[in-house]
Design a protein around this motif. Sequence first.
Motif, mmCIF file in Angstrom:
data_model
loop_
_atom_site.group_PDB
_atom_site.id
_atom_site.type_symbol
_atom_site.label_atom_id
_atom_site.label_comp_id
_atom_site.label_asym_id
_atom_site.label_seq_id
_atom_site.Cartn_x
_atom_site.Cartn_y
_atom_site.Cartn_z
ATOM 1 N N GLY A 13 -25.890 -5.990 -66.630
ATOM 2 C CA GLY A 13 -25.182 -5.390 -66.485
ATOM 3 C C GLY A 13 -24.677 -3.916 -67.021
ATOM 4 N N GLY A 16 -23.488 -0.633 -66.095
ATOM 5 C CA GLY A 16 -21.721 -0.742 -66.241
ATOM 6 C C GLY A 16 -20.942 0.371 -66.723
ATOM 7 N N GLN A 17 -19.933 0.109 -66.781
ATOM 8 C CA GLN A 17 -19.030 0.838 -68.105
ATOM 9 C C GLN A 17 -18.913 0.074 -68.846
ATOM 10 O OE1 GLN A 17 -13.986 1.234 -67.501
ATOM 11 N NE2 GLN A 17 -14.381 -0.518 -68.677
ATOM 12 N N ASP A 18 -18.950 -1.218 -68.918
ATOM 13 C CA ASP A 18 -18.561 -1.712 -69.665
ATOM 14 C C ASP A 18 -20.016 -2.114 -70.749
ATOM 15 O OD1 ASP A 18 -15.829 -2.502 -69.272
ATOM 16 O OD2 ASP A 18 -16.239 -4.622 -69.342
ATOM 17 N N GLY A 19 -20.914 -2.406 -69.944
ATOM 18 C CA GLY A 19 -22.453 -2.033 -70.302
ATOM 19 C C GLY A 19 -23.022 -1.267 -71.464
ATOM 20 N N ASP A 68 -32.907 -8.302 -61.125
ATOM 21 C CA ASP A 68 -31.840 -7.773 -60.047
ATOM 22 C C ASP A 68 -31.298 -9.683 -60.668
ATOM 23 O OD1 ASP A 68 -30.992 -6.442 -57.541
ATOM 24 O OD2 ASP A 68 -29.954 -8.444 -57.465
ATOM 25 N N SER A 94 -18.152 -5.788 -59.261
ATOM 26 C CA SER A 94 -16.935 -5.836 -59.708
ATOM 27 C C SER A 94 -15.365 -5.766 -59.177
ATOM 28 C CB SER A 94 -17.349 -5.237 -60.871
ATOM 29 O OG SER A 94 -17.676 -4.005 -60.989
ATOM 30 N N THR A 109 -24.181 -12.146 -56.334
ATOM 31 C CA THR A 109 -24.087 -11.736 -57.467
ATOM 32 C C THR A 109 -23.238 -12.311 -58.456
ATOM 33 O OG1 THR A 109 -23.104 -9.787 -56.565
ATOM 34 C CG2 THR A 109 -24.972 -9.748 -56.721
ATOM 35 N N ALA A 133 -18.232 -12.357 -68.374
ATOM 36 C CA ALA A 133 -17.170 -11.788 -67.725
ATOM 37 C C ALA A 133 -17.015 -12.486 -67.226
ATOM 38 C CB ALA A 133 -17.830 -10.243 -67.634
ATOM 39 N N SER A 135 -12.151 -12.889 -65.294
ATOM 40 C CA SER A 135 -11.760 -12.284 -65.055
ATOM 41 C C SER A 135 -10.199 -13.205 -64.253
ATOM 42 C CB SER A 135 -12.087 -11.649 -64.011
ATOM 43 O OG SER A 135 -11.437 -10.942 -63.041
ATOM 44 N N TYR A 158 -14.347 -11.546 -54.772
ATOM 45 C CA TYR A 158 -14.603 -11.039 -55.891
ATOM 46 C C TYR A 158 -14.044 -13.110 -57.160
ATOM 47 C CZ TYR A 158 -14.411 -9.276 -60.725
ATOM 48 O OH TYR A 158 -13.987 -9.032 -61.797
ATOM 49 N N LYS A 162 -15.760 -15.305 -59.423
ATOM 50 C CA LYS A 162 -15.842 -15.232 -61.045
ATOM 51 C C LYS A 162 -15.087 -16.617 -60.823
ATOM 52 C CE LYS A 162 -16.696 -11.154 -62.302
ATOM 53 N NZ LYS A 162 -17.686 -10.966 -63.589
ATOM 54 N N HIS A 188 -8.974 -3.701 -68.188
ATOM 55 C CA HIS A 188 -9.749 -2.317 -69.050
ATOM 56 C C HIS A 188 -10.752 -0.994 -68.633
ATOM 57 C CE1 HIS A 188 -12.515 -5.916 -68.940
ATOM 58 N NE2 HIS A 188 -13.561 -4.863 -69.308
ATOM 59 N N GLU A 189 -10.406 0.083 -69.171
ATOM 60 C CA GLU A 189 -10.348 1.368 -68.124
ATOM 61 C C GLU A 189 -10.753 2.295 -69.274
ATOM 62 O OE1 GLU A 189 -8.961 1.047 -64.354
ATOM 63 O OE2 GLU A 189 -8.977 -0.944 -65.807
HETATM 64 N N1 LIG Z 1 -13.470 -3.579 -65.309
HETATM 65 C C1 LIG Z 1 -12.584 -4.804 -65.859
HETATM 66 O O1 LIG Z 1 -11.622 -4.438 -65.288
HETATM 67 C C2 LIG Z 1 -13.359 -5.696 -66.050
HETATM 68 C C3 LIG Z 1 -11.908 -7.121 -66.201
HETATM 69 C C4 LIG Z 1 -12.286 -8.542 -66.071
HETATM 70 C C5 LIG Z 1 -14.104 -8.829 -65.915
HETATM 71 N N2 LIG Z 1 -14.300 -7.813 -65.209
HETATM 72 C C6 LIG Z 1 -15.693 -8.094 -65.058
HETATM 73 O O2 LIG Z 1 -16.611 -7.260 -66.462
HETATM 74 C C7 LIG Z 1 -17.405 -7.100 -65.518
HETATM 75 C C8 LIG Z 1 -18.614 -5.829 -66.284
HETATM 76 O O3 LIG Z 1 -17.092 -4.669 -65.777
HETATM 77 P P1 LIG Z 1 -17.398 -2.848 -66.007
HETATM 78 O O4 LIG Z 1 -15.583 -2.720 -65.327
HETATM 79 O O5 LIG Z 1 -18.299 -2.745 -66.660
HETATM 80 O O6 LIG Z 1 -18.168 -3.621 -64.218
HETATM 81 P P2 LIG Z 1 -19.132 -1.892 -63.390
HETATM 82 O O7 LIG Z 1 -19.032 -0.610 -64.012
HETATM 83 O O8 LIG Z 1 -19.023 -2.461 -61.610
HETATM 84 O O9 LIG Z 1 -20.304 -2.647 -63.832
HETATM 85 C C9 LIG Z 1 -20.809 -3.527 -62.970
HETATM 86 C C10 LIG Z 1 -22.806 -3.778 -63.957
HETATM 87 O O10 LIG Z 1 -23.039 -4.487 -62.338
HETATM 88 C C11 LIG Z 1 -24.227 -4.431 -61.316
HETATM 89 N N3 LIG Z 1 -25.635 -5.450 -60.887
HETATM 90 C C12 LIG Z 1 -23.905 -5.234 -59.601
HETATM 91 N N4 LIG Z 1 -24.374 -5.652 -58.969
HETATM 92 C C13 LIG Z 1 -26.040 -6.221 -59.842
HETATM 93 C C14 LIG Z 1 -27.109 -7.462 -59.207
HETATM 94 N N5 LIG Z 1 -27.088 -7.954 -58.322
HETATM 95 N N6 LIG Z 1 -27.851 -7.975 -60.705
HETATM 96 C C15 LIG Z 1 -28.147 -6.785 -61.397
HETATM 97 N N7 LIG Z 1 -26.865 -6.324 -61.979
HETATM 98 C C16 LIG Z 1 -25.890 -5.953 -61.158
HETATM 99 C C17 LIG Z 1 -24.393 -3.163 -61.635
HETATM 100 O O11 LIG Z 1 -25.277 -1.985 -61.656
HETATM 101 P P3 LIG Z 1 -25.465 -0.742 -61.448
HETATM 102 O O12 LIG Z 1 -25.100 0.398 -61.876
HETATM 103 O O13 LIG Z 1 -26.732 0.052 -60.430
HETATM 104 O O14 LIG Z 1 -24.510 -0.902 -59.970
HETATM 105 C C18 LIG Z 1 -23.935 -2.286 -63.013
HETATM 106 O O15 LIG Z 1 -24.311 -2.058 -64.517
HETATM 107 C C19 LIG Z 1 -18.352 -6.899 -64.065
HETATM 108 O O16 LIG Z 1 -19.162 -8.340 -64.399
HETATM 109 C C20 LIG Z 1 -16.581 -8.098 -64.204
HETATM 110 O O17 LIG Z 1 -16.608 -8.279 -62.577
HETATM 111 C C21 LIG Z 1 -14.445 -6.815 -65.047
#
Ligand SMILES: NC(=O)c1ccc[n+]([C@@H]2O[C@H](COP(=O)([O-])OP(=O)(O)OC[C@H]3O[C@@H](n4cnc5c(N)ncnc54)[C@H](OP(=O)(O)O)[C@@H]3O)[C@@H](O)[C@H]2O)c1
Length: 342
Positions: A13, A16-19, A68, A94, A109, A133, A135, A158, A162, A188-189
Amino acid sequence: MNNTQPMRALITGITGQDGSYLTELLLEKGYEVHGLVRRSSTFNTDRIDHLYVDPHTPGARLKLHFADLTDASRLVTLIDTIQPHEVYNLAAQSHVRVSFDEPEYTGDTTGLGTIRLLEAIRAAGSDARFYQASSSEMFGATPPPQNEETPFYPRSPYGAAKVYSYWITKNYREAYGVFASNGILFNHESPRRGDTFVTRKITRAVARIAAGQQSELFMGNLDAVRDWGYAPEYVEAMWRMLQHDEPDDFVVATGTSYTVRDFLELSFGHVGLDYRDYVRFDERYLRPTEVDALIGDFGKAQDRLGWTPKVLTPRLAQIMVEADQAALEVEGSRYVDAVQTA
Ligand SMILES: NC(=O)c1ccc[n+]([C@@H]2O[C@H](COP(=O)([O-])OP(=O)(O)OC[C@H]3O[C@@H](n4cnc5c(N)ncnc54)[C@H](OP(=O)(O)O)[C@@H]3O)[C@@H](O)[C@H]2O)c1
């Protein structure tokens, strides 16, 4: 560990945002960072492009690998060749609303992806520390405040996926002694939040409405109560969990609560507008089962990890609106350039 070798982390990930924020943090700390990237027909690395250096450059410490979470054998190969000290499992489908449209894929996933990665760690005989990660959506219908002892009651595919990942992470800790920790993060945003998540959808619309490029914003449930924090601070908590002397589970939150309506008011208010003049209701944005209120108690993370949030929702809304306004200006000037040079 050999002192001449940098710490190696693998992030799923990473795009993604957190990554992207975690990558910045780990590179600053001297890590070699390996990221798992999905093959896509268009580039999906926007959030980390500013960190990328050609791998042939001496000293390059960010390395990307196509993979993947649905491809178990690839995960085994990656763990085996990278030999990471830390693995951060951030990849997931997510989006809660989308998980109702794609429940099976979300389970594959967001749920099974975690077991594939944990099994890859085990199969490779790796002693990597593992971050999952988790939630606040796992709490779902259980009323706030929610902490590490609060029972789960997920209200979406979802959230259910989780919960599976949470328990399998805990199980691998207890069954096989894996240093595996769950970060139960509340929302978190940031300016890097995906465009379709509610906060970002609002702040993008505010920027466009203030610039005269949009006149309406269609929304669903405005009464949902959420605890919104700032993503760069939350990835610091992830890292601290893996530096802790023992694996454990931690809630990461601000302990404050705002409704979606409050977030609208704050964001529109920041540009001197009244959200009621622009917001329209569209039932398509309602979920079949809603999560009414999430408010986290982060006392354990504060006590044991020394972590506290600094940016709270009003400031967060301001940061995001200002970033979207700045992005719109850049987009606008690019458009003008293109027209002038066409
Ligand atoms: N942000 C929040 O408020 C929050 C709160 C609690 C938990 N979380 C969890 O924390 C993690 C990070 O959140 P985020 O906000 O950064 O999420 P995000 O921006 O949606 O990023 C998700 C990441 O997962 C990748 N991904 C999706 N499906 C995949 C697969 N089958 N194989 C490999 N990679 C895959 C995406 O790749 P692509 O770029 O190619 O789509 C992206 O890099 C997630 O697990 C989310 O559920 C988030």
